[in-house]
Design a protein around this motif. Sequence first.
Motif, PDB file in Angstrom:
ATOM      1  N   VAL A 164      38.202  40.592  30.809  1.00  0.00           N
ATOM      2  CA  VAL A 164      38.841  39.278  30.846  1.00  0.00           C
ATOM      3  C   VAL A 164      37.791  38.289  31.339  1.00  0.00           C
ATOM      4  N   ASP A 165      37.445  37.358  30.506  1.00  0.00           N
ATOM      5  CA  ASP A 165      36.457  36.321  30.830  1.00  0.00           C
ATOM      6  C   ASP A 165      37.176  34.982  30.715  1.00  0.00           C
ATOM      7  N   ALA A 166      37.706  34.510  31.832  1.00  0.00           N
ATOM      8  CA  ALA A 166      38.529  33.301  31.816  1.00  0.00           C
ATOM      9  C   ALA A 166      38.308  32.524  33.107  1.00  0.00           C
ATOM     10  N   PRO A 167      37.995  31.222  33.009  1.00  0.00           N
ATOM     11  CA  PRO A 167      37.676  30.418  34.198  1.00  0.00           C
ATOM     12  C   PRO A 167      38.886  30.182  35.091  1.00  0.00           C
ATOM     13  N   LEU A 168      38.651  30.206  36.391  1.00  0.00           N
ATOM     14  CA  LEU A 168      39.736  30.061  37.351  1.00  0.00           C
ATOM     15  C   LEU A 168      39.558  28.821  38.223  1.00  0.00           C
ATOM     16  N   ALA A 169      40.674  28.223  38.584  1.00  0.00           N
ATOM     17  CA  ALA A 169      40.682  27.072  39.488  1.00  0.00           C
ATOM     18  C   ALA A 169      42.085  26.939  40.057  1.00  0.00           C
ATOM     19  N   ARG A 170      42.266  26.037  41.006  1.00  0.00           N
ATOM     20  CA  ARG A 170      43.592  25.761  41.535  1.00  0.00           C
ATOM     21  C   ARG A 170      44.494  25.305  40.391  1.00  0.00           C
ATOM     22  N   VAL A 198      42.001  27.806  34.076  1.00  0.00           N
ATOM     23  CA  VAL A 198      41.880  26.363  33.863  1.00  0.00           C
ATOM     24  C   VAL A 198      40.560  26.069  33.167  1.00  0.00           C
ATOM     25  N   ALA A 199      40.614  25.372  32.040  1.00  0.00           N
ATOM     26  CA  ALA A 199      39.392  24.974  31.355  1.00  0.00           C
ATOM     27  C   ALA A 199      38.544  24.132  32.306  1.00  0.00           C
ATOM     28  N   GLY A 200      37.263  24.470  32.424  1.00  0.00           N
ATOM     29  CA  GLY A 200      36.385  23.758  33.347  1.00  0.00           C
ATOM     30  C   GLY A 200      36.380  24.356  34.738  1.00  0.00           C
ATOM     31  N   GLY A 201      37.177  25.416  34.967  1.00  0.00           N
ATOM     32  CA  GLY A 201      37.161  26.097  36.255  1.00  0.00           C
ATOM     33  C   GLY A 201      35.904  26.943  36.408  1.00  0.00           C
ATOM     34  N   LYS A 202      35.821  27.665  37.506  1.00  0.00           N
ATOM     35  CA  LYS A 202      34.653  28.519  37.744  1.00  0.00           C
ATOM     36  C   LYS A 202      34.740  29.769  36.868  1.00  0.00           C
ATOM     37  N   ARG A 203      33.619  30.142  36.281  1.00  0.00           N
ATOM     38  CA  ARG A 203      33.613  31.316  35.407  1.00  0.00           C
ATOM     39  C   ARG A 203      34.041  32.540  36.204  1.00  0.00           C
ATOM     40  N   ALA A 204      34.903  33.329  35.625  1.00  0.00           N
ATOM     41  CA  ALA A 204      35.412  34.530  36.284  1.00  0.00           C
ATOM     42  C   ALA A 204      35.487  35.652  35.254  1.00  0.00           C
ATOM     43  N   VAL A 205      34.924  36.808  35.612  1.00  0.00           N
ATOM     44  CA  VAL A 205      34.861  37.932  34.679  1.00  0.00           C
ATOM     45  C   VAL A 205      35.330  39.202  35.381  1.00  0.00           C
ATOM     46  N   THR A 206      36.324  39.863  34.771  1.00  0.00           N
ATOM     47  CA  THR A 206      36.853  41.121  35.286  1.00  0.00           C
ATOM     48  C   THR A 206      36.786  42.172  34.189  1.00  0.00           C
ATOM     49  N   HIS A 207      36.164  43.300  34.488  1.00  0.00           N
ATOM     50  CA  HIS A 207      36.126  44.429  33.560  1.00  0.00           C
ATOM     51  C   HIS A 207      37.160  45.445  34.040  1.00  0.00           C
ATOM     52  N   TYR A 208      38.076  45.844  33.165  1.00  0.00           N
ATOM     53  CA  TYR A 208      39.114  46.783  33.587  1.00  0.00           C
ATOM     54  C   TYR A 208      39.102  48.028  32.703  1.00  0.00           C
ATOM     55  N   ARG A 209      39.590  49.118  33.266  1.00  0.00           N
ATOM     56  CA  ARG A 209      39.793  50.344  32.479  1.00  0.00           C
ATOM     57  C   ARG A 209      40.960  51.105  33.071  1.00  0.00           C
ATOM     58  N   THR A 210      41.752  51.681  32.203  1.00  0.00           N
ATOM     59  CA  THR A 210      42.897  52.459  32.650  1.00  0.00           C
ATOM     60  C   THR A 210      42.430  53.824  33.139  1.00  0.00           C
ATOM     61  N   ILE A 211      42.810  54.155  34.354  1.00  0.00           N
ATOM     62  CA  ILE A 211      42.476  55.467  34.916  1.00  0.00           C
ATOM     63  C   ILE A 211      43.572  56.474  34.581  1.00  0.00           C
ATOM     64  N   GLU A 212      44.844  56.041  34.715  1.00  0.00           N
ATOM     65  CA  GLU A 212      45.946  56.956  34.438  1.00  0.00           C
ATOM     66  C   GLU A 212      47.198  56.171  34.045  1.00  0.00           C
ATOM     67  N   PRO A 213      47.766  56.453  32.871  1.00  0.00           N
ATOM     68  CA  PRO A 213      49.046  55.837  32.506  1.00  0.00           C
ATOM     69  C   PRO A 213      50.152  56.391  33.409  1.00  0.00           C
ATOM     70  N   LEU A 214      51.074  55.534  33.798  1.00  0.00           N
ATOM     71  CA  LEU A 214      52.186  55.921  34.664  1.00  0.00           C
ATOM     72  C   LEU A 214      53.504  55.554  33.989  1.00  0.00           C
ATOM     73  N   LEU A 215      54.588  55.759  34.672  1.00  0.00           N
ATOM     74  CA  LEU A 215      55.900  55.446  34.134  1.00  0.00           C
ATOM     75  C   LEU A 215      56.102  53.927  34.129  1.00  0.00           C
ATOM     76  N   GLY A 216      55.920  53.326  32.965  1.00  0.00           N
ATOM     77  CA  GLY A 216      56.060  51.874  32.849  1.00  0.00           C
ATOM     78  C   GLY A 216      54.978  51.104  33.569  1.00  0.00           C
ATOM     79  N   ALA A 217      53.907  51.782  33.934  1.00  0.00           N
ATOM     80  CA  ALA A 217      52.827  51.156  34.708  1.00  0.00           C
ATOM     81  C   ALA A 217      51.525  51.900  34.435  1.00  0.00           C
TER      82      ALA A 217
END
Length: 316
Positions: free
Chosen positions: A192-198, A209-228
């Motif tokens: 997820v590469d999406a800028p964040l701001a108040r 928010v467009a023009g917010g600070k650049r924010a990058v999160t790399h995620y990966r699923t470790i284990e599927p759960l019940l509805g989570a």
Amino acid sequence: MDRGVSTVDARIAESANGWRLDRALADAVPTLSRERIKALIAGGKVSNAAGNTVRDPSAKAMAGMAFAIEIPLPEPAHNEAQDIPLEIAFEDEHLIVIDKPAGLVVHPAAGNADGTLVNALLHHCGGSLSGIGGVARPGIVHRIDKDTSGLMVAAKTDRAHEGLARQFAAHSIDRRYRAIVGGHPAPPAGTVDAPLARSPANRKKIAIVAGGKRAVTHYRTIEPLLGAALVECRLETGRTHQVRVHMASIGHALLGDPVYGRPKEAQRILLKRLDFHRQALHAAHLGFHHPITSATLAFDSKMPADMQELFSSLVV
């Protein structure tokens, strides 16, 4: 040098070329806010490589330009040293790595005048903490939310503080969180590469928010759960509420998150039964180079009991 002043050297990054000087210096020295930089410029505390005082915070910054920032040393902290138990993962004369429990505020602020991690550090370290963070935040290089558990590092000396801050600014700190999110992310791994701001609609919330600070999160699923799902989130940047907002933005908010979460009825019942009232987020891994010795340090923390109980209740 004035004995009441600490000097920080800063160099304008390529990515900050053409920015306002106050913004570029705040990017180069993440321990100082843009407003603090602006005040220091106004007070004649910033000089260029030629030794000339810089007075205009809106001046255009050029990549590679070097500056010296004089920071008045903090007045003796009014924070009270309090004997609050700490779980310490590592400590030497330069820094300390703490495994913070959920519910512990990092530094004093409105509504939390004491009982914070800073109060605990003042007691444990005997006042030996870096002063760059100012009176309210001695030793604090970064922070994690009150109701997020896990690993964080604090500096005992200004030199260690500056060295750690440079690594945070360069995004070279290895920070990985464990999160229990609603649903099963698809694809199971991504960025997820999406800028964040108040949030313009609610100043208490963070939003994309467009023009917010650049924010990058790399995620990966470790284990599927019940509805989570149990997910690992690796931070490339470290913005306020970053994991919480980014995961919510792709439809997989953290379970228990009181601000960004929208649990399904079955999850709401489970959270109430377990008395789980926080975002299911744990700073599980922290890796960096020691700012003084250059040794590679890496630490891991198991999920705390409350989050482990939630996880176990959702195992398929």
